[in-house]
Write a protein that holds these residues in place. Structure first.
Motif, PDB file in Angstrom:
ATOM      1  N   ARG A  95       0.837  -1.220   0.000  1.00 51.28           N
ATOM      2  CA  ARG A  95       0.000   0.000   0.000  1.00 51.28           C
ATOM      3  C   ARG A  95       0.857   1.251   0.000  1.00 51.28           C
ATOM      4  NH1 ARG A  95      -4.757   1.248   4.484  1.00 51.28           N
ATOM      5  NH2 ARG A  95      -5.505   3.217   3.529  1.00 51.28           N
ATOM      6  N   ASP A  96       1.939   1.239   0.817  1.00 49.95           N
ATOM      7  CA  ASP A  96       2.848   2.378   0.818  1.00 49.95           C
ATOM      8  C   ASP A  96       3.516   2.532  -0.538  1.00 49.95           C
ATOM      9  OD1 ASP A  96       2.157   2.654   3.460  1.00 49.95           O
ATOM     10  OD2 ASP A  96       3.945   1.593   4.215  1.00 49.95           O
ATOM     11  N   LEU A 129      10.717   1.350 -13.012  1.00 48.52           N
ATOM     12  CA  LEU A 129      12.042   1.109 -12.454  1.00 48.52           C
ATOM     13  C   LEU A 129      13.138   1.617 -13.392  1.00 48.52           C
ATOM     14  CD1 LEU A 129      13.613  -0.164 -10.134  1.00 48.52           C
ATOM     15  CD2 LEU A 129      13.552  -2.347 -11.360  1.00 48.52           C
ATOM     16  N   LEU A 130      12.983   1.432 -14.683  1.00 49.19           N
ATOM     17  CA  LEU A 130      13.970   1.901 -15.642  1.00 49.19           C
ATOM     18  C   LEU A 130      14.032   3.428 -15.685  1.00 49.19           C
ATOM     19  CD1 LEU A 130      15.995   1.169 -17.872  1.00 49.19           C
ATOM     20  CD2 LEU A 130      14.081   1.147 -19.493  1.00 49.19           C
ATOM     21  N   LEU A 131      12.856   4.068 -15.617  1.00 51.41           N
ATOM     22  CA  LEU A 131      12.827   5.525 -15.632  1.00 51.41           C
ATOM     23  C   LEU A 131      13.499   6.087 -14.374  1.00 51.41           C
ATOM     24  CD1 LEU A 131      11.831   8.116 -17.021  1.00 51.41           C
ATOM     25  CD2 LEU A 131       9.675   7.850 -15.744  1.00 51.41           C
ATOM     26  N   ALA A 132      13.268   5.462 -13.235  1.00 56.10           N
ATOM     27  CA  ALA A 132      13.892   5.931 -12.000  1.00 56.10           C
ATOM     28  C   ALA A 132      15.400   5.744 -12.033  1.00 56.10           C
ATOM     29  CB  ALA A 132      13.302   5.185 -10.806  1.00 56.10           C
ATOM     30  N   ALA A 133      15.846   4.640 -12.636  1.00 58.59           N
ATOM     31  CA  ALA A 133      17.287   4.392 -12.715  1.00 58.59           C
ATOM     32  C   ALA A 133      17.974   5.411 -13.612  1.00 58.59           C
ATOM     33  CB  ALA A 133      17.558   2.974 -13.216  1.00 58.59           C
ATOM     34  N   ARG A 175      16.498   4.083  -4.916  1.00 61.33           N
ATOM     35  CA  ARG A 175      16.366   3.004  -3.926  1.00 61.33           C
ATOM     36  C   ARG A 175      14.915   2.818  -3.502  1.00 61.33           C
ATOM     37  NH1 ARG A 175      17.153   2.364   1.696  1.00 61.33           N
ATOM     38  NH2 ARG A 175      18.282   0.420   2.213  1.00 61.33           N
ATOM     39  N   ASN A 176      14.227   3.950  -3.237  1.00 62.07           N
ATOM     40  CA  ASN A 176      12.816   3.863  -2.842  1.00 62.07           C
ATOM     41  C   ASN A 176      11.965   3.294  -3.980  1.00 62.07           C
ATOM     42  OD1 ASN A 176      13.501   4.943  -0.364  1.00 62.07           O
ATOM     43  ND2 ASN A 176      12.985   7.059  -0.949  1.00 62.07           N
ATOM     44  N   ALA A 235       9.630  -0.084  -3.946  1.00 64.51           N
ATOM     45  CA  ALA A 235       8.203  -0.031  -4.257  1.00 64.51           C
ATOM     46  C   ALA A 235       7.853  -0.985  -5.397  1.00 64.51           C
ATOM     47  CB  ALA A 235       7.802   1.407  -4.611  1.00 64.51           C
ATOM     48  N   VAL A 236       8.664  -0.934  -6.450  1.00 63.40           N
ATOM     49  CA  VAL A 236       8.390  -1.808  -7.608  1.00 63.40           C
ATOM     50  C   VAL A 236       8.548  -3.269  -7.213  1.00 63.40           C
ATOM     51  CG1 VAL A 236       9.212  -2.452  -9.897  1.00 63.40           C
ATOM     52  CG2 VAL A 236       8.982  -0.047  -9.298  1.00 63.40           C
TER      53      VAL A 236
END
Length: 389
Positions: A49-50, A76-80, A89-90, A94-95
């Motif tokens: 949920r978080d 995840l790729l966009l965040a990387a 890391r967050n 989450a993913v």
């Protein structure tokens, strides 16, 4: 002087050394360790949920938009590629939580589909068996109903026959079967002196073998049995020189007269023999063995019809007695009387047993074990040939 070379065999086999020993990998954390690490981590994401709430705040996934594994990989790729180290890391945490939920749902759905498919296959097999059982029960009920209807019809028919027999017994005269006293013969004087007696007409009595309540099929079957009891089949060989050659109506008529003449001589001879043996003539005179019909069939046989069943039985006795020689004298040396046979189906006879219907010894054994007359079984055969089973 020292030289470089291979180590000696003694050094190789003396014991374990630290040279070339791989470092064991650190133990992987289990699920409980992951939960502990996640709880102690400074990241604000602690649950699925978080994870959804944090990603929605970042604008990666809208509230009304469903997420799947491909979208999560894109997040995840966009965040990387664009985010800072802590934000990356967050995002990874989450993913990972969301992917774990998606994978768990996918596995649960796959297991549920397998369980449903297995259950449906079992249910379909049981339904098929139940339908077959229902069809069999319905067919059995139908056969029982037909049997009950046939029994009811037979009961009604037998009740009618019993009523007809009771009526015939009540209408029969009381002195039936007693010898009738013959009145004395009147003289011519008595006839001339007496007036003609007035006789009242009497109602005709029904025949003893007539049943007015019988159906047309039953009457036809009764007539067939009566006619069958008065007929005899004589087999002849048309190629035999002693057999009759004229098969026309004129030839059959001459053969008919010859047969009756011969039968009359045999009847008179039997009366003479009985008179000599018993010392007196028979009360009713000589029996009459008379053929009323004679016809030829194309298959090489003559059909003889006699005046009664008793006359037919006497003819069979005469034909079996070599003293009279009536069949061969009338129809040729190769002529013979065909036995009166009836077809019977024997059930549950083993097809692969020792019984052979072509072996006469086996037929005689069956007659002996079932208290039948010798040679009463003339022939036997399988209902379906062995090569066609």
């Amino acid at each position: 002087m020292s030289s470089l070379g291979k180590p000696s065999a003694k050094n190789l086999t003396s014991g374990p050394t630290n040279i070339g020993t791989p470092t064991p990998p650190p133990p992987r954390p289990v699920a409980s360790d992951i939960k502990v690490l996640l709880a102690n981590d400074p990241s604000p994401i602690k649950s699925q949920r978080d994870a959804r709430t944090w990603l929605e705040k970042k604008g990666c996934i809208l509230v009304a938009e469903p997420y799947d594994r491909r979208k999560l990989v894109h997040v995840l790729l966009l965040a990387a590629l664009t985010s800072k180290q802590q934000e990356l890391r967050n995002t990874s945490i989450a993913v990972a939580l969301l992917l774990d939920n998606v994978i768990s749902d996918h596995v649960s759905e796959a297991i549920a589909d397998m369980v449903v498919t297995k259950a449906l296959s079992r249910i379909e097999g049981a339904a098929t068996k139940l339908n077959s059982s229902a069809d069999f029960a319905a067919a059995a009920d139908a056969r029982q109903a037909e049997a009950l209807l046939a029994l009811d019809k037979a009961t009604e028919h037998l009740s009618g026959v019993s009523a007809s027999l009771d009526a015939l017994l009540q209408s029969a005269p009381a002195n039936l079967g007693n010898p009738v006293e013959q009145p004395p013969r009147p003289t011519w004087a008595a006839i001339a002196a007496s007036a003609p007696a007035q006789r009242s007409p009497t109602a005709p009595q029904p025949r003893a073998n007539f049943n007015p309540t019988a159906s047309a099929d039953d009457t036809r079957l009764q007539q067939w049995f009566l006619r069958d009891a008065r007929t005899v089949l004589v087999i002849v060989d048309p190629t035999d020189g002693t057999s009759p050659t004229d098969m026309s109506a004129t030839g059959n008529s001459a053969l008919h007269d010859k047969l009756n003449s011969h039968l009359g001589d045999i009847d008179q001879a039997n009366v003479a023999v009985r008179t000599v043996e018993e010392g007196e003539e028979p009360e009713h005179g000589a029996p009459k063995t008379h053929a009323v019909g004679l016809s030829y069939r194309d298959r090489g046989a003559y059909v003889l019809e006699f005046i009664s069943a008793d006359a037919t039985n006497r003819f069979r006795k005469y034909s079996a007695d070599e003293t009279w020689d009536i069949v061969t004298a009338t129809f040729g040396r190769t002529a013979s009387v065909k036995p009166k046979t009836y077809n019977i189906i024997a059930r549950f006879v083993p097809c692969h047993g020792r019984f052979n219907p072509q072996d006469q010894t086996h037929l005689r054994t069956i007659e002996d074990e079932n208290n039948l007359e010798p040679n009463s079984i003339t022939s036997a055969t399988w209902l379906k040939a062995a090569e066609k089973r």
